[in-house]
Design a protein around this motif. Structure first.
Motif, PDB file in Angstrom:
ATOM      1  N   SER A  45       0.844  -1.206   0.000  1.00 58.11           N
ATOM      2  CA  SER A  45       0.000   0.000   0.000  1.00 58.11           C
ATOM      3  C   SER A  45       0.875   1.251   0.000  1.00 58.11           C
ATOM      4  O   SER A  45       0.570   2.246  -0.668  1.00 58.11           O
ATOM      5  CB  SER A  45      -0.920   0.009   1.220  1.00 58.11           C
ATOM      6  OG  SER A  45      -1.787  -1.098   1.193  1.00 58.11           O
ATOM      7  N   GLN A  87      -7.062   0.663   0.093  1.00 55.96           N
ATOM      8  CA  GLN A  87      -7.304  -0.622   0.769  1.00 55.96           C
ATOM      9  C   GLN A  87      -8.525  -0.527   1.690  1.00 55.96           C
ATOM     10  O   GLN A  87      -9.332  -1.443   1.756  1.00 55.96           O
ATOM     11  CB  GLN A  87      -6.055  -1.013   1.572  1.00 55.96           C
ATOM     12  CG  GLN A  87      -6.197  -2.350   2.283  1.00 55.96           C
ATOM     13  CD  GLN A  87      -4.857  -2.871   2.777  1.00 55.96           C
ATOM     14  OE1 GLN A  87      -3.826  -2.213   2.655  1.00 55.96           O
ATOM     15  NE2 GLN A  87      -4.860  -4.049   3.333  1.00 55.96           N
ATOM     16  N   ASP A 164      -6.049  -1.596  -4.588  1.00 54.24           N
ATOM     17  CA  ASP A 164      -5.427  -2.171  -3.398  1.00 54.24           C
ATOM     18  C   ASP A 164      -6.395  -3.182  -2.778  1.00 54.24           C
ATOM     19  O   ASP A 164      -7.337  -2.803  -2.088  1.00 54.24           O
ATOM     20  CB  ASP A 164      -5.080  -1.057  -2.401  1.00 54.24           C
ATOM     21  CG  ASP A 164      -4.060  -1.511  -1.361  1.00 54.24           C
ATOM     22  OD1 ASP A 164      -3.885  -2.744  -1.187  1.00 54.24           O
ATOM     23  OD2 ASP A 164      -3.447  -0.631  -0.725  1.00 54.24           O
ATOM     24  N   GLU A 165      -6.174  -4.439  -3.067  1.00 56.91           N
ATOM     25  CA  GLU A 165      -7.006  -5.546  -2.590  1.00 56.91           C
ATOM     26  C   GLU A 165      -8.490  -5.369  -2.966  1.00 56.91           C
ATOM     27  O   GLU A 165      -9.359  -5.320  -2.086  1.00 56.91           O
ATOM     28  CB  GLU A 165      -6.821  -5.742  -1.073  1.00 56.91           C
ATOM     29  CG  GLU A 165      -5.362  -6.025  -0.734  1.00 56.91           C
ATOM     30  CD  GLU A 165      -5.178  -6.535   0.686  1.00 56.91           C
ATOM     31  OE1 GLU A 165      -6.100  -7.152   1.230  1.00 56.91           O
ATOM     32  OE2 GLU A 165      -4.087  -6.327   1.236  1.00 56.91           O
TER      33      GLU A 165
HETATM   34 MG    MG Z   1      -1.872  -2.888   2.212  1.00 62.22          MG
END
Ligand code: MG
Ligand code: ATP
Length: 229
Positions: A45, A87, A164-165
């Motif tokens: 991140s 995220q 991010d994810e």
């Molecule tokens: Mg992360």
């Protein structure tokens, strides 16, 4: 052709903490879907925050969209052209309703109210989220918030996506839908994901962040075989 994003020799550490990134090199070319993986706390991140200038490296160079990016003003264009899905959705959603959150980006980019309304309807429809249009954002479930953050970024039609994810907190059918949607997008993207199955479905290339550097992962066990990269 020059890469869309190129980072070379990036070093970074948070104040008073050991270094997180120790010589990261990364290139994103047009049409790529580059997946990043790596242990919790490896710095994935952090790397995204450096790309868009929310953090500055202590060493190294960042090139994006044809130019070197150093000063705050250089990163304004990067933030406009590279859409970051954070995220944590709560870092991204701040308007009272879903429609307002998704409209925020297009309005900020100078679209009229009518244009923004049409974009919101189209993006929510593409993601199968039309039913969330008037919902109060902070009362959505975790997975619903995740999808709305993706909608908010797609509404700005960026040149590059930084996700991010994106499938964190999503159920299987919804994850499948995200695989289809991402696969159908024209934009190059960098996608952080801990899910090897998801990565195998979408990645044109995968890199692993380990010991502060990006490396090509070596297959170690049967489920890793077949990972492209
Ligand atoms: Mg992360
Ligand atoms: N604002 C901050 N101040 C100090 N340390 C931080 C800060 N943000 C992150 N860190 C630390 O920096 C390291 C890298 O964090 P980062 O969030 O980039 O990891 P990550 O690879 O994204 O992990 P995860 O897979 O859990 O999301 C971690 O050790 C984290 O505790």
């Amino acid at each position: 052709m020059s890469p869309l994003i190129e980072m070379s020799g990036i070093h970074f550490g948070y104040p008073g903490r050991p270094p997180v990134l120790k010589g990261v090199d990364l290139r994103l070319e047009a049409g790529e879907r580059l997946c990043l993986t790596g242990a919790n706390g490896a710095g994935k991140s952090t790397l995204f925050h450096l790309v868009v200038g929310l953090l500055r490296p202590s060493q190294g160079r960042i090139l994006a969209f044809g130019g070197e990016r150093k000063a705050e003003a250089d990163f304004h264009e990067v933030r406009r052209r590279a859409g970051l899905v954070f995220q944590d959705p709560d870092d991204q959603l701040f308007c009272p309703t879903v429609a307002e959150d998704v409209a925020f980006g297009p309005l900020n980019l100078g679209r009229s109210r009518a244009e923004a309304r049409a974009i919101v309807a189209d993006v929510l429809d593409r993601l199968g989220l039309g039913h969330l249009h008037d919902r109060v954002t902070h009362k959505l479930s975790g997975g619903e918030k995740r999808l709305v953050t993706l909608a908010a970024v797609l509404a700005m039609d960026p040149d590059v996506l930084l996700l991010d994810e994106p499938t964190n907190a999503l159920d299987e059918p919804t994850t499948e839908r995200i695989v289809e949607i991402l696969g159908g997008l024209k934009q190059a993207m960098i996608v952080i994901s801990h899910d090897p199955h998801f990565r195998r479905r979408i990645a044109t290339r995968t890199l692993r962040l380990e010991h502060g550097r990006l490396e090509t992962p070596q297959p170690k066990c049967s489920h890793a075989i077949g990972e492209k990269g």
